[in-house]
Design a protein around this motif. Structure first.
Motif, PDB file in Angstrom:
ATOM      1  N   HIS A   1       5.022   7.061  -1.104  1.00  0.00           N
ATOM      2  CA  HIS A   1       4.819   6.665  -2.501  1.00  0.00           C
ATOM      3  C   HIS A   1       6.119   6.903  -3.268  1.00  0.00           C
ATOM      4  O   HIS A   1       6.735   7.965  -3.145  1.00  0.00           O
ATOM      5  N   ALA A   2       6.565   5.897  -4.029  1.00  0.00           N
ATOM      6  CA  ALA A   2       7.886   5.969  -4.676  1.00  0.00           C
ATOM      7  C   ALA A   2       7.993   7.139  -5.646  1.00  0.00           C
ATOM      8  O   ALA A   2       9.073   7.721  -5.795  1.00  0.00           O
ATOM      9  N   ALA A   3       6.882   7.521  -6.314  1.00  0.00           N
ATOM     10  CA  ALA A   3       6.947   8.611  -7.287  1.00  0.00           C
ATOM     11  C   ALA A   3       6.617   9.961  -6.655  1.00  0.00           C
ATOM     12  O   ALA A   3       7.398  10.910  -6.739  1.00  0.00           O
ATOM     13  N   SER A   4       5.464  10.051  -5.976  1.00  0.00           N
ATOM     14  CA  SER A   4       5.006  11.358  -5.473  1.00  0.00           C
ATOM     15  C   SER A   4       5.604  11.709  -4.110  1.00  0.00           C
ATOM     16  O   SER A   4       5.601  12.866  -3.697  1.00  0.00           O
ATOM     17  N   GLY A   5       6.087  10.704  -3.384  1.00  0.00           N
ATOM     18  CA  GLY A   5       6.626  10.947  -2.041  1.00  0.00           C
ATOM     19  C   GLY A   5       5.529  11.045  -0.991  1.00  0.00           C
ATOM     20  O   GLY A   5       5.797  11.285   0.187  1.00  0.00           O
ATOM     21  N   HIS A   6       4.263  10.896  -1.424  1.00  0.00           N
ATOM     22  CA  HIS A   6       3.140  11.020  -0.494  1.00  0.00           C
ATOM     23  C   HIS A   6       3.294  10.048   0.682  1.00  0.00           C
ATOM     24  O   HIS A   6       3.424   8.838   0.480  1.00  0.00           O
ATOM     25  N   PRO A   7       3.285  10.560   1.925  1.00  0.00           N
ATOM     26  CA  PRO A   7       3.513   9.667   3.063  1.00  0.00           C
ATOM     27  C   PRO A   7       2.224   9.071   3.617  1.00  0.00           C
ATOM     28  O   PRO A   7       1.153   9.664   3.518  1.00  0.00           O
ATOM     29  N   GLU A   8       2.345   7.904   4.215  1.00  0.00           N
ATOM     30  CA  GLU A   8       1.216   7.288   4.928  1.00  0.00           C
ATOM     31  C   GLU A   8       1.778   6.617   6.174  1.00  0.00           C
ATOM     32  O   GLU A   8       2.829   5.975   6.112  1.00  0.00           O
TER      33      GLU A   8
END
Ligand SMILES: Cc1cc2nc3c(=O)[nH]c(=O)nc-3n(C[C@H](O)[C@H](O)[C@H](O)COP(=O)(O)OP(=O)(O)OC[C@H]3O[C@@H](n4cnc5c(N)ncnc54)[C@H](O)[C@@H]3O)c2cc1C
Length: 371
Positions: free
Chosen positions: A265-272
């Protein structure tokens, strides 16, 4: 009258008293002889660029009885259409409800061939020079010289190179299941496809692949997509999974194939992690007019400024298609199909100010009337 030899040419000097005139005549003949020795004829029009607009422009040059040459940098004709969307349906050309890109190019080639223009492939035009007699000399990066009285620039935005994904893994998988363009839709049939990118090309590919792939996921670092609103809406209303704002981070797999990608995710950095069969990356193109930028042409936003006659600021040099810049320019093939003939009519007037300012209808042309 006396007779002299210049190379293999006989020169007849008929009552020329002025030594200066003789020298001038000798120089002109020498230049002509030099061109002929290089097997270089002087063309009325040289079209730089063999994309859709260059091809249609070549047809119209024939309509105006202009001796024409087309020079294309790539090994094949068709420009961006052949390069990026040979199998995509094009639906915004008047009178053609839908046509696959490559089919359009085949038809344009057939149409251009009506008047037998000379076609030169694999040469990038880099140099431009104007001789004292007004003849223009185009030099290619391969060192060949092309002599012409006028030039039509149908160069798109110049030569194109894709922006590759900046990772060591990317070079390992390129040409395997990492693609920078979609050449054969069938290669993606029944596959799980991930597309990274959000420009018009990425959106078009998502829409083309959605009916035939097992699944399509589009990953884009921004919320907004490029391209036609109707194409973006179509993609969003289809089964395409749209992940925004996400960026492609990492490729994982065997030596031979990518098996999954990690997107963040571009803001949170959350990976998938997303498993896939085929990865398509469309992170834009490096577009370059190259040395053409130094020819003295007026350039605006990377394109060549044109007036309503498709004249550039250089006398005898015209522009058509994506290469052209003017207010309300339509960046579609349909727009270029008008600009090409306009540029040809301007070239004709430049060569022969007495000529009609446009051609008769093609129906009445002597070469086409019996078809
Ligand atoms: C993914 C995608 C989808 C599109 N879909 C549509 C659509 O549905 N409908 C539509 O109307 N338009 C569409 N377009 C836009 C369309 O492709 C362009 O408008 C069209 O290709 C412009 O044609 P052109 O001949 O002006 O330029 P190009 O197609 O760019 O051709 C220019 C040619 O000039 C050559 N060239 C450049 N510099 C030199 C040089 N120095 N020496 C020799 N050769 C040179 C290049 O190699 C190239 O072959 C799409 C574009 C993309 C990327």
């Amino acid at each position: 009258m006396n007779k002299q030899r210049l190379g293999k040419y006989d020169i007849l000097c008929i009552d020329i008293h002025s030594q200066l005139n003789v020298i001038t005549l000798m120089i002109d003949l020498e230049r002509e002889a030099g061109r002929m020795a290089e097997n270089q004829e002087v063309y009325d029009v040289t079209i730089i660029g063999g994309g859709p607009i260059g091809l249609f422009t070549a047809f119209y040059c024939g309509m105006r009885e202009l001796k024409t040459k087309v020079i294309e940098f790539l090994p094949r004709l068709g420009g961006k259409v052949s390069l990026f969307f040979p199998e995509k349906m094009i639906r915004d050309i008047g009178g053609i409800p839908g046509i696959a890109g490559e089919q359009l190019i085949e038809q344009l080639k057939e149409q251009a061939a009506t008047f037998d223009p000379d076609i030169v492939l694999n040469q990038r035009v880099t140099g431009f020079e104007r001789l004292a007699d007004g003849t223009m000399v185009l030099t290619s990066s391969e060192g060949e010289k092309h002599y012409t009285r006028t030039v039509i620039l149908a160069v798109g935005m110049g030569t194109l190179e894709v922006n590759e994904f900046d990772s060591q893994d990317a070079s390992r998988y390129a040409g395997k299941n990492l693609h920078y363009k979609v050449e054969k839709l069938d290669a993606f049939k029944g596959k799980r496809v991930v597309i990274s990118g959000g420009g018009d090309t990425a959106v078009d590919w998502a829409n083309e692949l959605e009916p035939i792939a097992a699944s399509v996921t589009v990953v884009h670092r921004r919320e907004e997509f490029g391209g036609l609103e109707s194409s973006v809406t179509k993609m969003k209303q289809s089964s395409v999974r749209v992940l925004t704002p996400y960026r492609l981070e990492h490729l994982s797999g065997t030596d031979e194939r990518i098996e999954s990608v990690t997107v963040c995710h571009a803001a949170s950095g959350h990976p998938e992690e997303i498993e896939l069969d085929e990865l398509i990356i469309n992170h834009g193109f490096k577009i370059d007019l190259g040395p053409m930028k130094d020819w003295g042409l007026e350039i605006e936003e990377g394109r060549i400024k044109a007036d309503r006659h498709m004249r550039t600021n250089l006398p005898g040099v015209f522009v058509a298609g994506d290469a052209a810049y003017y207010e309300s320019k339509l960046r579609l093939i349909a727009g270029g199909f008008t600009e090409g003939p306009t540029a040809v009519n301007s070239a004709k007037s430049y060569l022969d100010p007495q000529a009609e300012n446009m051609a008769m209808y093609s129906t009445h042309h002597k070469k086409l009337v019996h078809k």
